[in-house]
Design a protein around this motif. Structure first.
Motif, PDB file in Angstrom:
ATOM      1  N   LYS A 196       0.820  -1.215   0.000  1.00 52.19           N
ATOM      2  CA  LYS A 196       0.000   0.000   0.000  1.00 52.19           C
ATOM      3  C   LYS A 196       0.851   1.262   0.000  1.00 52.19           C
ATOM      4  N   ASP A 197       1.842   1.344   0.885  1.00 51.82           N
ATOM      5  CA  ASP A 197       2.629   2.568   1.024  1.00 51.82           C
ATOM      6  C   ASP A 197       3.908   2.555   0.203  1.00 51.82           C
ATOM      7  N   THR A 198       4.031   1.591  -0.713  1.00 51.25           N
ATOM      8  CA  THR A 198       5.106   1.595  -1.699  1.00 51.25           C
ATOM      9  C   THR A 198       4.532   2.138  -3.003  1.00 51.25           C
ATOM     10  N   SER A 199       5.198   3.085  -3.589  1.00 47.23           N
ATOM     11  CA  SER A 199       4.755   3.642  -4.866  1.00 47.23           C
ATOM     12  C   SER A 199       5.502   2.959  -6.006  1.00 47.23           C
ATOM     13  N   GLY A 200       4.973   3.133  -7.240  1.00 45.89           N
ATOM     14  CA  GLY A 200       5.748   2.681  -8.374  1.00 45.89           C
ATOM     15  C   GLY A 200       5.039   1.829  -9.393  1.00 45.89           C
ATOM     16  N   LEU A 201       5.827   1.191 -10.240  1.00 45.58           N
ATOM     17  CA  LEU A 201       5.355   0.560 -11.467  1.00 45.58           C
ATOM     18  C   LEU A 201       4.843  -0.861 -11.269  1.00 45.58           C
ATOM     19  N   LEU A 202       3.682  -1.111 -11.855  1.00 47.71           N
ATOM     20  CA  LEU A 202       3.067  -2.430 -11.860  1.00 47.71           C
ATOM     21  C   LEU A 202       2.623  -2.760 -13.283  1.00 47.71           C
TER      22      LEU A 202
END
Length: 303
Positions: A139-145
């Motif tokens: 949840k609190d990790t941002s970035g590319l999926l």
């Protein structure tokens, strides 16, 4: 019905039953577990007990959890940062604070809700609750999926993850001044024996390998790039704690005195994979969110 049985170990004795079972059932809230205990779906040595029962060594815990009613997920008009899209694949830059898919306690506002509003053609391999979802970040990790728009694409992307041909690079701010430039952490990850709501390096856990490179050293902190060879739950967070360099801002695995980031300083900034249909190698990069960059600027000023 989800029926399981377990015997309490020495390390687990003294733990409240509701806390212990919540740790065993991923993505289930403690209040939901307490409801199941009250309704008699959980037995200790064949008897119903209260949620605050303290588990004893050798206790026989049985639970028969009723299958949840299928939920109809309603699309939600939530803005998305779409990095790439075609008829097979979507690459999205997930913001910090957004849960990837619905679960107990997160029935709205997830990435899946936003994706269903954006497009209706998502793969169904992972079921109604996780359409299109091939892999996750916290949840609190941002970035590319990467997200699959059909089952063929999903199978291809999932196979690439298994075969370790997907390149995933993260940047993180960690506690402590790391004295060497490169490192590799090879340590198995499983449920924390003392706190089942956490993961930890444990004997008999699943194989896990994280490579890291130190990008800059600040006073009491280091800025690192991590490359995942495997994709275990909380892998980077657990591995960096294991070598005594927990992530800054991490409420679960880090120290209480840390940077004010409202969650761990971790960003999935790079992903590369082979396109399921064209076999073209695709590569994408996104900068960390403003809060992450401000934290680096503050550390620079203190150096």
């Amino acid at each position: 019905m989800n029926e399981q049985q377990y015997n309490i170990t020495q390390e687990e004795q003294g733990t409240r039953l509701d806390k212990w079972l919540t740790g065993h059932l991923e993505e289930t809230s403690r209040s939901q577990v307490q409801s199941w205990i009250t309704d008699g779906h959980v037995l200790v040595n064949g008897q119903s007990v209260k949620s605050n029962y303290k588990c004893q060594l050798g206790d026989d815990i049985e639970w028969s959890i009723p299958e949840p009613e299928p939920l109809e997920i309603q699309p939600e008009n939530i803005p998305l940062d779409i990095v790439y899209e075609d008829e097979d694949v979507i690459v999205v830059n997930k913001p910090k604070g957004m849960v990837v898919h619905p679960s107990a306690g997160h029935e709205s506002g997830t990435l899946v809700h936003a994706l269903l509003y954006h497009c209706t053609d998502l793969s169904g391999i992972n079921g109604v609750m996780r359409p299109g979802i091939v892999h996750r970040i916290d949840k609190d990790t941002s970035g590319l999926l990467m997200v699959a728009k059909n089952d063929k694409a999903h199978a291809s992307l999932a196979e690439q993850l298994v075969n370790k041909t997907v390149d995933r690079k993260y940047i993180a701010i960690v506690h402590g001044e790391i004295s060497h430039e490169y490192g590799t952490i090879e340590a198995p990850i499983g449920r924390d024996l003392k706190d089942r709501q956490k993961m930890a390096v444990v004997e008999g856990g699943k194989e896990a390998t994280t490579h890291f490179r130190v990008l800059h050293v600040y006073k009491q902190f280091s800025f690192v790039e991590c490359v995942l060879e495997t994709g275990r739950t909380h892998q980077i967070r657990v591995h960096m704690k294991y070598i005594d360099h927990p992530l800054a801002g991490d409420p679960k695995y880090g120290p209480r005195r840390t940077l004010d980031l409202n969650g761990q300083a971790l960003h999935a900034g790079h992903i590369a994979f082979t396109h399921p249909t064209t076999n073209e190698r695709l590569s994408f990069d996104r900068e960390a969110p403003e809060s992450f960059q401000l934290a680096l600027q503050q550390l620079e000023k203190k150096a």
